[in-house]
Design a protein around this motif. Structure first.
Motif, PDB file in Angstrom:
ATOM      1  N   ALA B  23       0.764  -1.410  -0.104  1.00  0.00           N
ATOM      2  CA  ALA B  23       0.218   0.480  -0.270  1.00  0.00           C
ATOM      3  C   ALA B  23       0.586   1.329  -0.520  1.00  0.00           C
ATOM      4  O   ALA B  23       0.332   1.969  -0.395  1.00  0.00           O
ATOM      5  CB  ALA B  23      -1.162  -0.013   1.042  1.00  0.00           C
ATOM      6  N   GLU B  24       1.606   1.633   1.195  1.00  0.00           N
ATOM      7  CA  GLU B  24       3.079   2.117   0.718  1.00  0.00           C
ATOM      8  C   GLU B  24       3.623   2.489  -0.224  1.00  0.00           C
ATOM      9  O   GLU B  24       4.026   3.565  -0.393  1.00  0.00           O
ATOM     10  CB  GLU B  24       3.788   2.008   2.479  1.00  0.00           C
ATOM     11  CG  GLU B  24       3.007   3.278   3.477  1.00  0.00           C
ATOM     12  CD  GLU B  24       3.675   2.294   4.564  1.00  0.00           C
ATOM     13  OE1 GLU B  24       5.257   1.826   4.780  1.00  0.00           O
ATOM     14  OE2 GLU B  24       2.922   2.835   5.684  1.00  0.00           O
ATOM     15  N   ALA B  25       4.081   1.787  -1.386  1.00  0.00           N
ATOM     16  CA  ALA B  25       4.902   1.071  -2.173  1.00  0.00           C
ATOM     17  C   ALA B  25       4.174   2.110  -3.170  1.00  0.00           C
ATOM     18  O   ALA B  25       5.386   2.586  -4.411  1.00  0.00           O
ATOM     19  CB  ALA B  25       4.719   0.241  -2.646  1.00  0.00           C
ATOM     20  N   GLY B  26       3.576   2.991  -3.106  1.00  0.00           N
ATOM     21  CA  GLY B  26       2.672   3.640  -4.242  1.00  0.00           C
ATOM     22  C   GLY B  26       3.166   5.001  -4.180  1.00  0.00           C
ATOM     23  O   GLY B  26       4.118   5.362  -5.258  1.00  0.00           O
ATOM     24  N   ILE B  27       3.741   5.322  -3.052  1.00  0.00           N
ATOM     25  CA  ILE B  27       5.059   6.399  -3.239  1.00  0.00           C
ATOM     26  C   ILE B  27       6.372   5.756  -1.935  1.00  0.00           C
ATOM     27  O   ILE B  27       6.162   5.313  -1.227  1.00  0.00           O
ATOM     28  CB  ILE B  27       4.199   7.562  -2.193  1.00  0.00           C
ATOM     29  CG1 ILE B  27       3.162   8.430  -3.319  1.00  0.00           C
ATOM     30  CG2 ILE B  27       5.361   9.038  -1.749  1.00  0.00           C
ATOM     31  CD1 ILE B  27       2.168   9.148  -2.133  1.00  0.00           C
ATOM     32  N   SER B  28       7.567   6.107  -2.572  1.00  0.00           N
ATOM     33  CA  SER B  28       8.281   5.755  -1.936  1.00  0.00           C
ATOM     34  C   SER B  28       9.263   7.123  -1.046  1.00  0.00           C
ATOM     35  O   SER B  28       9.214   7.616  -1.992  1.00  0.00           O
ATOM     36  CB  SER B  28       9.307   4.639  -2.390  1.00  0.00           C
ATOM     37  OG  SER B  28       9.325   5.115  -3.487  1.00  0.00           O
ATOM     38  N   THR B  54       2.743   5.732  -8.686  1.00  0.00           N
ATOM     39  CA  THR B  54       1.441   5.193  -9.407  1.00  0.00           C
ATOM     40  C   THR B  54       1.303   6.581 -10.562  1.00  0.00           C
ATOM     41  O   THR B  54       2.424   6.872 -10.953  1.00  0.00           O
ATOM     42  CB  THR B  54       0.259   5.824  -8.358  1.00  0.00           C
ATOM     43  OG1 THR B  54       0.356   7.734  -7.572  1.00  0.00           O
ATOM     44  CG2 THR B  54       1.057   5.239  -6.980  1.00  0.00           C
ATOM     45  N   SER B  55      -0.173   6.046 -11.076  1.00  0.00           N
ATOM     46  CA  SER B  55       0.302   6.112 -12.565  1.00  0.00           C
ATOM     47  C   SER B  55      -0.383   7.865 -12.366  1.00  0.00           C
ATOM     48  O   SER B  55      -1.318   7.919 -13.566  1.00  0.00           O
ATOM     49  CB  SER B  55      -0.370   5.289 -13.493  1.00  0.00           C
ATOM     50  OG  SER B  55      -1.114   4.429 -13.036  1.00  0.00           O
ATOM     51  N   ARG B  56      -1.355   8.457 -11.570  1.00  0.00           N
ATOM     52  CA  ARG B  56      -1.575   9.201 -11.018  1.00  0.00           C
ATOM     53  C   ARG B  56      -0.646  10.786 -10.380  1.00  0.00           C
ATOM     54  O   ARG B  56      -0.048  10.150  -9.568  1.00  0.00           O
ATOM     55  CB  ARG B  56      -3.345   8.279 -10.706  1.00  0.00           C
ATOM     56  CG  ARG B  56      -2.985   8.568  -9.272  1.00  0.00           C
ATOM     57  CD  ARG B  56      -5.063   7.715  -9.028  1.00  0.00           C
ATOM     58  NE  ARG B  56      -4.912   7.897  -7.189  1.00  0.00           N
ATOM     59  CZ  ARG B  56      -4.968   8.154  -6.956  1.00  0.00           C
ATOM     60  NH1 ARG B  56      -5.681   9.549  -7.169  1.00  0.00           N
ATOM     61  NH2 ARG B  56      -5.123   8.352  -5.414  1.00  0.00           N
ATOM     62  N   SER B  57      -1.134  11.875  -9.774  1.00  0.00           N
ATOM     63  CA  SER B  57      -0.446  12.291  -9.443  1.00  0.00           C
ATOM     64  C   SER B  57      -0.842  12.751  -8.211  1.00  0.00           C
ATOM     65  O   SER B  57      -2.115  11.803  -7.466  1.00  0.00           O
ATOM     66  CB  SER B  57      -0.389  14.265  -9.649  1.00  0.00           C
ATOM     67  OG  SER B  57      -1.350  14.041  -9.681  1.00  0.00           O
ATOM     68  N   GLN B  58       0.529  12.733  -6.950  1.00  0.00           N
ATOM     69  CA  GLN B  58      -0.145  12.325  -5.929  1.00  0.00           C
ATOM     70  C   GLN B  58      -0.173  14.040  -4.956  1.00  0.00           C
ATOM     71  O   GLN B  58       0.882  14.797  -5.657  1.00  0.00           O
ATOM     72  CB  GLN B  58       1.270  11.437  -5.084  1.00  0.00           C
ATOM     73  CG  GLN B  58       0.920  10.011  -5.291  1.00  0.00           C
ATOM     74  CD  GLN B  58      -0.901   9.466  -5.283  1.00  0.00           C
ATOM     75  OE1 GLN B  58      -1.334   9.783  -3.925  1.00  0.00           O
ATOM     76  NE2 GLN B  58      -0.479   8.290  -5.749  1.00  0.00           N
ATOM     77  N   VAL B  59      -0.103  14.176  -4.088  1.00  0.00           N
ATOM     78  CA  VAL B  59      -0.112  15.864  -3.234  1.00  0.00           C
ATOM     79  C   VAL B  59       0.126  15.072  -1.967  1.00  0.00           C
ATOM     80  O   VAL B  59      -0.642  14.554  -1.125  1.00  0.00           O
ATOM     81  CB  VAL B  59      -1.720  16.460  -3.936  1.00  0.00           C
ATOM     82  CG1 VAL B  59      -1.257  17.958  -3.090  1.00  0.00           C
ATOM     83  CG2 VAL B  59      -1.162  17.010  -4.950  1.00  0.00           C
ATOM     84  N   PHE B 129      -0.506  12.714   3.178  1.00  0.00           N
ATOM     85  CA  PHE B 129      -0.934  12.932   1.099  1.00  0.00           C
ATOM     86  C   PHE B 129      -2.392  13.005   0.975  1.00  0.00           C
ATOM     87  O   PHE B 129      -3.646  12.263   1.736  1.00  0.00           O
ATOM     88  CB  PHE B 129      -0.632  12.041   0.417  1.00  0.00           C
ATOM     89  CG  PHE B 129       1.312  11.891   0.256  1.00  0.00           C
ATOM     90  CD1 PHE B 129       2.047  11.614  -0.605  1.00  0.00           C
ATOM     91  CD2 PHE B 129       1.883  10.874   1.169  1.00  0.00           C
ATOM     92  CE1 PHE B 129       3.484  12.197  -0.697  1.00  0.00           C
ATOM     93  CE2 PHE B 129       3.005  10.822   0.922  1.00  0.00           C
ATOM     94  CZ  PHE B 129       3.828  11.616   0.039  1.00  0.00           C
ATOM     95  N   ARG B 130      -3.129  13.801   0.215  1.00  0.00           N
ATOM     96  CA  ARG B 130      -4.368  13.832   0.273  1.00  0.00           C
ATOM     97  C   ARG B 130      -4.550  12.349  -0.804  1.00  0.00           C
ATOM     98  O   ARG B 130      -4.291  11.991  -1.675  1.00  0.00           O
ATOM     99  CB  ARG B 130      -4.033  14.852  -1.580  1.00  0.00           C
ATOM    100  CG  ARG B 130      -5.782  15.101  -1.694  1.00  0.00           C
ATOM    101  CD  ARG B 130      -6.030  15.659  -2.665  1.00  0.00           C
ATOM    102  NE  ARG B 130      -6.060  17.199  -3.003  1.00  0.00           N
ATOM    103  CZ  ARG B 130      -5.250  18.158  -4.236  1.00  0.00           C
ATOM    104  NH1 ARG B 130      -6.190  17.422  -5.293  1.00  0.00           N
ATOM    105  NH2 ARG B 130      -5.026  19.213  -3.452  1.00  0.00           N
ATOM    106  N   GLY B 131      -5.705  12.576   0.261  1.00  0.00           N
ATOM    107  CA  GLY B 131      -6.635  10.723  -0.259  1.00  0.00           C
ATOM    108  C   GLY B 131      -6.651  10.024   1.129  1.00  0.00           C
ATOM    109  O   GLY B 131      -6.311   9.283   1.114  1.00  0.00           O
ATOM    110  N   GLY B 132      -5.846  10.268   1.923  1.00  0.00           N
ATOM    111  CA  GLY B 132      -5.289   9.550   2.788  1.00  0.00           C
ATOM    112  C   GLY B 132      -4.105   8.991   3.540  1.00  0.00           C
ATOM    113  O   GLY B 132      -4.059   8.796   4.184  1.00  0.00           O
TER     114      GLY B 132
END
Lengths: 220, 143
Positions: B23-28, B54-59, B129-132
């Motif tokens: 789950a966390e590997a989306g952002i490292s 991930t293939s979408r932007s993260q904030v 990050f946005r989205g929790g």
């Protein structure tokens, strides 16, 4: 796979080109001994063909001694404006300058004729004691100085530097803005060159050593 | 049969951390560090390389730590020849790209550390990050 190797090829070409250009810069400088014109087109250091003599100013250093124009004479001085509450750019710059000083100290001429001066534009918070603790953490040879707004404005103006302290009542961490460049004053107290960020220790010390060689006793 | 149950439980237990990591590997995050400060200075800066897998932007919307009174996301910018800091409260990470927090640019501004941090120490900071999505990161204190 083709794109990767192409990218790698471009990267290698860039590296080789940079190395060649670096070599040319040094070779040209050494060959053209005496001519400063060859040093002019440089991204790291801007050298003034006609160094500007500075006029008097009055600061106090971190040991509460007067720091005025006479303190800039007979030495090369690296000057940097900042403030101790600065978390990013000031410690980064001072750490870089400490490494540059180390490099200069290792040269045959050494660093006895060089001083590094941190000029705090935030005298409201940066007392002499605080400045002393701050600069000596980076290098015990560093000097910390500050003065009143008129004197800070005076020297900053002569160097084309600027700063802005936004003191807000009740706000402990007010914002401070300052020129991030490092100024080089020669032993005749003339504004001689400026180093523009991003700064790197080797870039600074290498150019300084060449410049000092070229200027030699002329500058003193 | 007696052993089957503990083995299953063991397997399930082993799978829980794997699920969390995925789950966390989306952002490292890599190369996370905090610059050691001179004595008496209560303002520190944290740096890292954020990687959006991930293939979408993260904030990145916030950061917090029990090690400091306040943590803020800042960016040093040079405007009209003056260097200053601005809040970067909504820092976007492009899809499948990395964002570098480095001296002279993006940084975590860490105010009033609860204890003196020296080179070699570790301090934990949580990135939100946005989205929790919440990412705890260990930062190494370096000179």
């Amino acid at each position: 796979m083709k794109t990767i190797s192409l990218k790698f090829g471009i990267k290698m070409t860039t590296v080789v080109l940079a190395a060649v250009l670096g070599g040319v810069w040094l070779a040209a400088t050494y060959r053209e001994n005496g001519s400063r014109a060859i040093l002019l087109p440089d991204r790291v250091m801007t050298l003034f063909p006609d160094p500007k003599p500075l006029t008097d100013f009055a600061f106090t250093d971190h040991e509460n001694r007067v720091f005025d124009l006479s303190r800039l004479k007979d030495k090369w001085s690296f000057l940097f404006f900042g403030y101790t509450h600065c978390p990013d750019i000031c410690p980064t710059t001072l750490a870089t300058l400490a490494r540059a000083r180390e490099n200069i100290a290792k040269s045959t001429v050494g660093a006895k004729d060089v001083q590094f001066v941190f000029i705090s534009v935030d005298p409201n918070r940066d007392t002499a004691g605080k400045l002393g603790q701050y600069v000596s953490y980076f290098d015990t040879a560093f000097l910390g100085v500050t003065g009143d707004n008129a004197q800070l404005g005076n020297l900053a103006g002569q160097l084309g530097a600027a700063y802005e302290v936004k003191i807000t009542p009740g706000m402990e961490n007010y914002p401070v803005y300052h020129t991030p460049a490092v100024f080089l004053v020669d032993p005749r107290a003339r504004y001689h060159a400026v180093f523009a960020p991003p700064l790197d220790a080797e870039g600074i010390s290498r150019r300084f050593k060449v410049l000092r060689n070229l200027e030699g006793p002329k500058a003193i | 049969m007696r052993w089957r149950h503990p083995v299953l439980v063991g397997l399930m237990l082993a799978l829980i951390p794997i699920a969390a990591v995925t789950a966390e590997a989306g952002i490292s995050v890599r190369d996370a560090w905090v610059r050691e400060t001179p004595p008496g200075v209560d303002m520190m800066a944290g740096y890292m390389v954020l990687q959006n897998n991930t293939s979408r932007s993260q904030v990145l919307v916030a950061a917090s730590s029990s090690g400091f009174e306040t943590v803020m996301i800042h960016r040093t910018i040079v405007k009209d020849g003056l260097a200053g800091m601005v809040h970067a409260s909504q820092t976007e990470l492009a899809p499948n790209a990395s964002l570098i927090f480095a001296p002279g640019g993006y940084h975590l501004m860490l105010m009033n550390p609860k204890r003196t941090l020296r080179a070699g120490d570790r301090v934990d900071i949580t990135l939100k990050f946005r989205g929790g999505l919440v990412l705890p990161v260990a930062y190494e204190v370096r000179k």
